[in-house]
Write a protein that holds these residues in place. Structure first.
Motif, PDB file in Angstrom:
ATOM      1  N   THR A  34       0.815  -1.216   0.000  1.00 53.37           N
ATOM      2  CA  THR A  34       0.000   0.000   0.000  1.00 53.37           C
ATOM      3  C   THR A  34       0.855   1.275   0.000  1.00 53.37           C
ATOM      4  O   THR A  34       0.432   2.303  -0.537  1.00 53.37           O
ATOM      5  CB  THR A  34      -0.915   0.065   1.240  1.00 53.37           C
ATOM      6  OG1 THR A  34      -0.120  -0.171   2.410  1.00 53.37           O
ATOM      7  CG2 THR A  34      -2.003  -0.990   1.163  1.00 53.37           C
ATOM      8  N   LEU A  37       1.756   3.487  -3.177  1.00 57.31           N
ATOM      9  CA  LEU A  37       0.820   4.516  -3.657  1.00 57.31           C
ATOM     10  C   LEU A  37       1.049   5.838  -2.926  1.00 57.31           C
ATOM     11  O   LEU A  37       0.930   6.917  -3.517  1.00 57.31           O
ATOM     12  CB  LEU A  37      -0.632   4.076  -3.470  1.00 57.31           C
ATOM     13  CG  LEU A  37      -1.139   2.874  -4.272  1.00 57.31           C
ATOM     14  CD1 LEU A  37      -2.662   2.880  -4.309  1.00 57.31           C
ATOM     15  CD2 LEU A  37      -0.577   2.829  -5.672  1.00 57.31           C
TER      16      LEU A  37
ATOM     17  N   THR B  34      -5.093   5.230  -0.672  1.00 57.37           N
ATOM     18  CA  THR B  34      -4.236   4.083  -0.350  1.00 57.37           C
ATOM     19  C   THR B  34      -4.962   3.015   0.473  1.00 57.37           C
ATOM     20  O   THR B  34      -4.639   1.832   0.373  1.00 57.37           O
ATOM     21  CB  THR B  34      -2.997   4.531   0.460  1.00 57.37           C
ATOM     22  OG1 THR B  34      -3.432   5.331   1.565  1.00 57.37           O
ATOM     23  CG2 THR B  34      -2.055   5.359  -0.398  1.00 57.37           C
ATOM     24  N   LEU B  37      -6.578  -0.322  -0.946  1.00 61.15           N
ATOM     25  CA  LEU B  37      -5.745  -1.516  -1.151  1.00 61.15           C
ATOM     26  C   LEU B  37      -5.660  -2.347   0.136  1.00 61.15           C
ATOM     27  O   LEU B  37      -5.636  -3.580   0.096  1.00 61.15           O
ATOM     28  CB  LEU B  37      -4.339  -1.146  -1.617  1.00 61.15           C
ATOM     29  CG  LEU B  37      -4.173  -0.468  -2.970  1.00 61.15           C
ATOM     30  CD1 LEU B  37      -2.726  -0.605  -3.454  1.00 61.15           C
ATOM     31  CD2 LEU B  37      -5.116  -1.016  -4.021  1.00 61.15           C
ATOM     32  N   ALA B  38      -5.618  -1.664   1.266  1.00 57.34           N
ATOM     33  CA  ALA B  38      -5.595  -2.393   2.543  1.00 57.34           C
ATOM     34  C   ALA B  38      -6.940  -3.100   2.758  1.00 57.34           C
ATOM     35  O   ALA B  38      -6.987  -4.208   3.308  1.00 57.34           O
ATOM     36  CB  ALA B  38      -5.304  -1.426   3.695  1.00 57.34           C
ATOM     37  N   TRP B  39      -8.030  -2.472   2.312  1.00 54.73           N
ATOM     38  CA  TRP B  39      -9.340  -3.123   2.428  1.00 54.73           C
ATOM     39  C   TRP B  39      -9.427  -4.334   1.502  1.00 54.73           C
ATOM     40  O   TRP B  39     -10.008  -5.357   1.868  1.00 54.73           O
ATOM     41  CB  TRP B  39     -10.462  -2.133   2.116  1.00 54.73           C
ATOM     42  CG  TRP B  39     -10.560  -0.984   3.071  1.00 54.73           C
ATOM     43  CD1 TRP B  39      -9.881  -0.806   4.254  1.00 54.73           C
ATOM     44  CD2 TRP B  39     -11.405   0.166   2.936  1.00 54.73           C
ATOM     45  NE1 TRP B  39     -10.246   0.386   4.839  1.00 54.73           N
ATOM     46  CE2 TRP B  39     -11.184   1.000   4.061  1.00 54.73           C
ATOM     47  CE3 TRP B  39     -12.335   0.590   1.983  1.00 54.73           C
ATOM     48  CZ2 TRP B  39     -11.854   2.212   4.244  1.00 54.73           C
ATOM     49  CZ3 TRP B  39     -13.010   1.796   2.163  1.00 54.73           C
ATOM     50  CH2 TRP B  39     -12.763   2.594   3.284  1.00 54.73           C
ATOM     51  N   GLU B  41      -7.072  -6.246   0.806  1.00 54.46           N
ATOM     52  CA  GLU B  41      -6.342  -7.314   1.498  1.00 54.46           C
ATOM     53  C   GLU B  41      -7.207  -7.965   2.578  1.00 54.46           C
ATOM     54  O   GLU B  41      -7.173  -9.192   2.753  1.00 54.46           O
ATOM     55  CB  GLU B  41      -5.075  -6.722   2.125  1.00 54.46           C
ATOM     56  CG  GLU B  41      -4.204  -7.735   2.808  1.00 54.46           C
ATOM     57  CD  GLU B  41      -2.872  -7.128   3.204  1.00 54.46           C
ATOM     58  OE1 GLU B  41      -2.873  -6.159   3.974  1.00 54.46           O
ATOM     59  OE2 GLU B  41      -1.828  -7.604   2.719  1.00 54.46           O
ATOM     60  N   ILE B  42      -7.968  -7.158   3.286  1.00 50.14           N
ATOM     61  CA  ILE B  42      -8.880  -7.727   4.285  1.00 50.14           C
ATOM     62  C   ILE B  42      -9.893  -8.629   3.589  1.00 50.14           C
ATOM     63  O   ILE B  42     -10.203  -9.727   4.060  1.00 50.14           O
ATOM     64  CB  ILE B  42      -9.591  -6.590   5.062  1.00 50.14           C
ATOM     65  CG1 ILE B  42      -8.570  -5.863   5.937  1.00 50.14           C
ATOM     66  CG2 ILE B  42     -10.748  -7.130   5.892  1.00 50.14           C
ATOM     67  CD1 ILE B  42      -9.088  -4.567   6.531  1.00 50.14           C
TER      68      ILE B  42
ATOM     69  N   PRO C  23      -1.032  -4.891   7.255  1.00 51.25           N
ATOM     70  CA  PRO C  23      -0.168  -3.696   7.257  1.00 51.25           C
ATOM     71  C   PRO C  23       0.026  -3.077   8.632  1.00 51.25           C
ATOM     72  O   PRO C  23       0.819  -2.154   8.771  1.00 51.25           O
ATOM     73  CB  PRO C  23      -0.889  -2.726   6.310  1.00 51.25           C
ATOM     74  CG  PRO C  23      -2.272  -3.232   6.193  1.00 51.25           C
ATOM     75  CD  PRO C  23      -2.246  -4.694   6.453  1.00 51.25           C
TER      76      PRO C  23
END
Lengths: 146, 146, 146, 146
Positions: A34, A37, B34, B37-39, B41-42, C23
């Protein structure tokens, strides 16, 4: 398009160095994807500053350029305490869209770690899409070879 | 491909709810791009858990699935305290690559906020690429309709 | 102090579960210490929601409660995919200051991972300090035993 | 304690500049409080590098210095694109504990934005507490005036 410009229009690359921070790493021992970005954003912010148009001032003037698409290819991991260069370049400008391209390069060995792009719309401060302001379009087209 | 599966192979969608956190917002008043992208992954983590293969266990077994490409289209902003559903779906499996697709939907009004995908390689714990382990390939192909 | 309340004033603890995200880990293999402050914030947000006063609505009404002090003691690491409970409790209310206390507990084994507190001022939307609005002070003192 | 040192032991302050990043801001328009702890970490990392002991190398040698306590007082907000100085100073060294103190100062006007400290234990790479390695204790005590 200015005559004085040493680099052909659209070719100006702004390179910004940054050092990888500890919380940017994850338990795989490398930088979490992440953050690339976020680095792209630093790269285009400095590109704009070099162009004489700070993004902070742009927003104070009531214009935002939200990301409408982002893409990144991850080629090799970045690690804690690495110094990387974020290379940003304007790739495309239309009346309503701006596209930046990026390369992330580790400075110690010149290794290319990632490439990517972001596309941006222009909006007013309420988030309503609008054309690129003339001044900005002019700046971008002189840089980006519209 | 299992017969018992009610949903056709490749069509299983795992939907995970999460509430937007304050530090995920930025000064534009919306979620910084940003974090999508972390979501994602979840979403794929929960997809894998539902498939009976927790990513944490996978890594304990010496296999990682680093992101080699990520892409997101941002359609509408997410805001603080919104509850969003992250919908994840396996889109493609080859011997070395897995691709997941995602949709982010605000639960209050069903509005589609973003779509995207990630592509993953399999590596051992030292980061060296390897084929997907047979068990995982089998799991994915039964789900993903290779 | 209300009579109906089953739990003595100041003793209401709001417990919120969350699962550690990838993360949030760092290359030491554990959750980076900064994220505990973000978890504290989730805890007090849910505490306020339970009290009938969502923080999102409070801000829409022109009142913010910025953190003026934060402190955390880290007792044991949290790891990827752990489910932790964030326990939040109002500890002190004055005319201008609110203090929350927190405990982070891993659910699988009940282990206490961290304790801490945050202190907050009330400000208007321009960031100018002000007294706690009467309604909020009343809510807090009924909860917090001023 | 070395004689050559121009600054008295314990007084060496390492000042590191950084520019506020967009995702570090929140919808209040200012830097979210969690990021100050990440800035503290940058400050002590550079302090250690100046002392001839990079934290990255320390970890490669099997020693970590996890945060066991962190505290921050927030005096004035930091904003997007501000350049701030993170001033780090060793405050205390014992056989098992190291404490750093910090000040965050905005460079444009010299305004003090935050103060704080962190306390650290030494552990081996498995996270087991141990005494400070002699070399490190010696370095720290020469700097910190044990």
């Amino acid at each position: 398009m200015t005559i004085e410009r040493a680099v052909p229009a659209g070719m100006r690359i702004c390179s910004t160095s940054l050092r990888v921070r500890y919380p940017e790493t994850d338990r795989m021992g490398v930088v979490h994807h992440t953050h690339f970005l976020a680095w792209f954003e630093i790269g285009r912010t400095e590109w704009m500053r070099e162009a004489g148009c700070s993004y902070a001032e742009l927003e104070q003037g009531g214009i935002s350029m939200p990301v409408i698409e982002a893409s990144c290819r991850y080629l090799s991991p970045a690690r804690y305490d690495d110094v990387v260069a974020v290379e940003a370049r304007l790739e495309e400008v239309t009346r309503v869209i701006v596209r930046f391209g990026y390369r992330i390069v580790r400075q110690a060995d010149g290794k290319l770690l990632a490439t990517g792009f972001t596309r941006h719309a222009a909006t007013d401060s309420a988030g309503v899409p609008r054309r690129l302001p003339r001044q900005l379009a002019s700046l971008f087209s002189s840089e980006g070879g519209a």
